[in-house]
Design a protein around this motif. Sequence first.
Motif, PDB file in Angstrom:
ATOM      1  N   GLY A   1       6.863 -28.049  48.260  1.00 41.37           N
ATOM      2  CA  GLY A   1       6.818 -28.309  49.684  1.00 41.37           C
ATOM      3  C   GLY A   1       7.798 -29.403  50.089  1.00 41.37           C
ATOM      4  O   GLY A   1       8.414 -30.057  49.243  1.00 41.37           O
TER       5      GLY A   1
ATOM      6  N   THR B   1       0.221 -28.057  49.131  1.00 40.02           N
ATOM      7  CA  THR B   1       1.513 -28.731  49.263  1.00 40.02           C
ATOM      8  C   THR B   1       1.949 -28.626  50.728  1.00 40.02           C
ATOM      9  O   THR B   1       1.826 -27.565  51.345  1.00 40.02           O
TER      10      THR B   1
ATOM     11  N   LEU C   1       8.075 -22.173  47.222  1.00 41.71           N
ATOM     12  CA  LEU C   1       6.886 -22.797  46.660  1.00 41.71           C
ATOM     13  C   LEU C   1       6.570 -22.165  45.316  1.00 41.71           C
ATOM     14  O   LEU C   1       6.783 -20.965  45.113  1.00 41.71           O
TER      15      LEU C   1
ATOM     16  N   CYS D   1       3.472 -22.092  42.143  1.00 37.92           N
ATOM     17  CA  CYS D   1       2.088 -22.374  41.779  1.00 37.92           C
ATOM     18  C   CYS D   1       1.942 -22.079  40.300  1.00 37.92           C
ATOM     19  O   CYS D   1       2.025 -20.925  39.879  1.00 37.92           O
TER      20      CYS D   1
ATOM     21  N   GLU E   1       0.160 -26.447  43.120  1.00 38.53           N
ATOM     22  CA  GLU E   1       1.320 -26.055  43.905  1.00 38.53           C
ATOM     23  C   GLU E   1       2.410 -27.120  43.850  1.00 38.53           C
ATOM     24  O   GLU E   1       2.138 -28.299  43.637  1.00 38.53           O
ATOM     25  N   SER E   2       3.643 -26.691  44.082  1.00 36.94           N
ATOM     26  CA  SER E   2       4.779 -27.607  44.201  1.00 36.94           C
ATOM     27  C   SER E   2       5.846 -26.950  45.062  1.00 36.94           C
ATOM     28  O   SER E   2       5.785 -25.737  45.321  1.00 36.94           O
TER      29      SER E   2
END
Length: 115
Positions: free
Chosen positions: A9, A109, A20, A22, A6-7
Amino acid sequence: QVQVVESGGGLVQPGGSLRLSCAASGSIFSNYALAWYRQGPGKQRELVARINSGSRTAYADSVKGRFTISRDNAKNTVYLQMNSLKPEDTAVYYCNAQWGTIDSWGPGTQVTVSS
């Protein structure tokens, strides 16, 4: 086996937005059912939204009308667009990918909604 990360956040003010992402490794991404879960402080992990291989979606009542899940099979990525964020949306958000016996989770995240 698929791996997901994930990224996106971060810290956002109430009423703000975040998206977000993924990203998944491995092949046949389009076969996977994908979902976003979250775990707030002192709470159990809960389902936020899911999207199946046919792009049918479902949402938790608490996020309906504010969050949108989508997938881009060409990029092996699933997204969660979060609008009108509230302090109670503060949590670690996790991506999940399922297909047959495969059940893969990302490390999460952090999303913090605070003024």
